[in-house]
Design an enzyme around this catalytic site. Structure first.
Site, PDB file in Angstrom:
ATOM      1  N   ARG A   1     -10.084   0.481   8.247  1.00 22.89           N
ATOM      2  CA  ARG A   1      -9.675  -0.882   8.578  1.00 22.89           C
ATOM      3  C   ARG A   1     -10.803  -1.669   9.223  1.00 22.89           C
ATOM      4  O   ARG A   1     -10.624  -2.844   9.532  1.00 22.89           O
ATOM      5  CB  ARG A   1      -8.496  -0.840   9.533  1.00 22.89           C
ATOM      6  CG  ARG A   1      -7.126  -0.967   8.848  1.00 22.89           C
ATOM      7  CD  ARG A   1      -6.086  -0.893   9.943  1.00 22.89           C
ATOM      8  NE  ARG A   1      -4.837  -1.523   9.647  1.00 22.89           N
ATOM      9  CZ  ARG A   1      -3.759  -0.902   9.169  1.00 22.89           C
ATOM     10  NH1 ARG A   1      -3.807   0.372   8.847  1.00 22.89           N
ATOM     11  NH2 ARG A   1      -2.635  -1.564   8.993  1.00 22.89           N
TER      12      ARG A   1
ATOM     13  N   ARG B   1      11.436  -1.232  11.963  1.00 28.02           N
ATOM     14  CA  ARG B   1      10.071  -0.940  12.423  1.00 28.02           C
ATOM     15  C   ARG B   1       9.643  -1.967  13.473  1.00 28.02           C
ATOM     16  O   ARG B   1       9.710  -3.177  13.232  1.00 28.02           O
ATOM     17  CB  ARG B   1       9.132  -0.948  11.203  1.00 28.02           C
ATOM     18  CG  ARG B   1       7.792  -0.358  11.491  1.00 28.02           C
ATOM     19  CD  ARG B   1       6.963  -0.245  10.237  1.00 28.02           C
ATOM     20  NE  ARG B   1       5.619  -0.703  10.520  1.00 28.02           N
ATOM     21  CZ  ARG B   1       4.613  -0.601   9.696  1.00 28.02           C
ATOM     22  NH1 ARG B   1       4.780  -0.074   8.496  1.00 28.02           N
ATOM     23  NH2 ARG B   1       3.426  -1.048  10.024  1.00 28.02           N
TER      24      ARG B   1
ATOM     25  N   LYS C   1       0.826  -1.219   0.000  1.00 29.46           N
ATOM     26  CA  LYS C   1       0.000   0.000   0.000  1.00 29.46           C
ATOM     27  C   LYS C   1       0.858   1.266   0.000  1.00 29.46           C
ATOM     28  O   LYS C   1       0.610   2.186  -0.768  1.00 29.46           O
ATOM     29  CB  LYS C   1      -0.930   0.025   1.234  1.00 29.46           C
ATOM     30  CG  LYS C   1      -1.905  -1.141   1.299  1.00 29.46           C
ATOM     31  CD  LYS C   1      -2.936  -0.965   2.420  1.00 29.46           C
ATOM     32  CE  LYS C   1      -2.354  -0.992   3.813  1.00 29.46           C
ATOM     33  NZ  LYS C   1      -1.811  -2.298   4.234  1.00 29.46           N
TER      34      LYS C   1
ATOM     35  N   ARG D   1      -1.178  -9.203  13.370  1.00 30.36           N
ATOM     36  CA  ARG D   1      -1.702  -8.201  12.417  1.00 30.36           C
ATOM     37  C   ARG D   1      -2.458  -8.882  11.281  1.00 30.36           C
ATOM     38  O   ARG D   1      -3.462  -8.363  10.798  1.00 30.36           O
ATOM     39  CB  ARG D   1      -0.551  -7.342  11.862  1.00 30.36           C
ATOM     40  CG  ARG D   1      -0.023  -6.362  12.917  1.00 30.36           C
ATOM     41  CD  ARG D   1       1.364  -5.869  12.594  1.00 30.36           C
ATOM     42  NE  ARG D   1       1.429  -5.026  11.427  1.00 30.36           N
ATOM     43  CZ  ARG D   1       2.549  -4.813  10.728  1.00 30.36           C
ATOM     44  NH1 ARG D   1       3.689  -5.380  11.088  1.00 30.36           N
ATOM     45  NH2 ARG D   1       2.525  -4.025   9.684  1.00 30.36           N
TER      46      ARG D   1
ATOM     47  N   ARG E   1      11.180  -5.862   5.573  1.00 31.03           N
ATOM     48  CA  ARG E   1      11.059  -4.432   5.916  1.00 31.03           C
ATOM     49  C   ARG E   1      11.538  -4.203   7.355  1.00 31.03           C
ATOM     50  O   ARG E   1      12.214  -3.220   7.641  1.00 31.03           O
ATOM     51  CB  ARG E   1       9.604  -3.976   5.761  1.00 31.03           C
ATOM     52  CG  ARG E   1       9.411  -2.483   6.003  1.00 31.03           C
ATOM     53  CD  ARG E   1       8.008  -2.035   5.675  1.00 31.03           C
ATOM     54  NE  ARG E   1       7.012  -2.660   6.534  1.00 31.03           N
ATOM     55  CZ  ARG E   1       5.696  -2.581   6.339  1.00 31.03           C
ATOM     56  NH1 ARG E   1       5.217  -1.924   5.304  1.00 31.03           N
ATOM     57  NH2 ARG E   1       4.852  -3.170   7.165  1.00 31.03           N
TER      58      ARG E   1
END
Ligand code: AMP
Length: 191
Positions: free
Chosen positions: A91, A136, A14, A147, A130
């Site tokens: 969401r 992160r 995204k 998640r 990532r």
């Protein structure tokens, strides 16, 4: 106005595709995840609240999230005049209903929902990569699984919500960044 919801599981691309859309179409980008992370970095009260949810892989409560989004929209009326890319919002069904109301009050609506479809194994690989590259804090295996559960239980019902409104378009999210961007471009050229 072109109001695009860029939709998909964590790791579906995204953010990457939003960046390309900003470049190509001059839209204003709202990433709710970025807004929250920015608050965490700046040590605000909202950041402190958000941190606990994010690190548990859980969603920030709808009412709080909706008021954050309304504030961002109001603070950027001019920048958002050409339209907005909503990245990571809505969401939940409650957020989608709130978005309809918010845009309705501003005389506009969601133009299209682009759903990036990527197999689960690839999502996990991308997120872990990532995490390695950026550090992160929620990009680790334990949080990723939570998640993805949250995505399946609370977010994926939005496909049906937007399908019923004729707004959902599935986009094949595999095959390279430029190939995916091309599919999105084709879809937008038809709307
Ligand atoms: P993202 O960067 O979009 O993957 O979001 C990272 C985290 O921020 C999510 O796992 C949630 O904890 C929180 N978050 C971002 N957007 C929302 C939203 N629309 N509703 C609730 N929580 C959100």
């Amino acid at each position: 106005m072109l109001n695009i919801v860029i939709f998909g599981a964590p790791g579906s691309g995204k953010g990457t595709q939003s960046e390309i859309l900003i470049r190509n179409r001059g839209l204003f980008h709202i990433s709710t995840g970025d807004v929250l992370r920015d608050n965490i970095r700046r040590g605000t009260e909202l950041g402190a609240t958000a941190k606990a949810y994010i690190e548990q892989g859980q969603l920030i409560p709808d009412e709080l999230m909706v008021s954050i989004l309304a504030d961002v929209l109001d603070a950027n009326r001019e920048a958002a005049a050409q339209g907005v890319i909503f990245d990571g919002f809505p969401r939940t069904i409650a957020q989608a209903e709130a978005l309809e109301d918010m845009l309705g009050e501003r005389g506009t609506s969601v133009t299209l929902v682009l759903g990036l479809e990527v197999p689960e194994e690839e999502l996990i690989n991308r997120i872990l990569e990532r995490g390695r590259l950026t550090g992160r804090s929620d990009d680790n295996l334990e949080t990723v699984k939570k998640r993805l559960d949250v995505y399946h239980n609370q977010t994926s019902p939005l496909k049906e919500f937007y399908n019923e409104r004729g707004l959902y378009r599935a986009i094949e999210g595999m095959g390279g960044i430029e190939a995916v961007a091309q599919r999105i471009d084709d879809e937008l050229n038809h709307c």
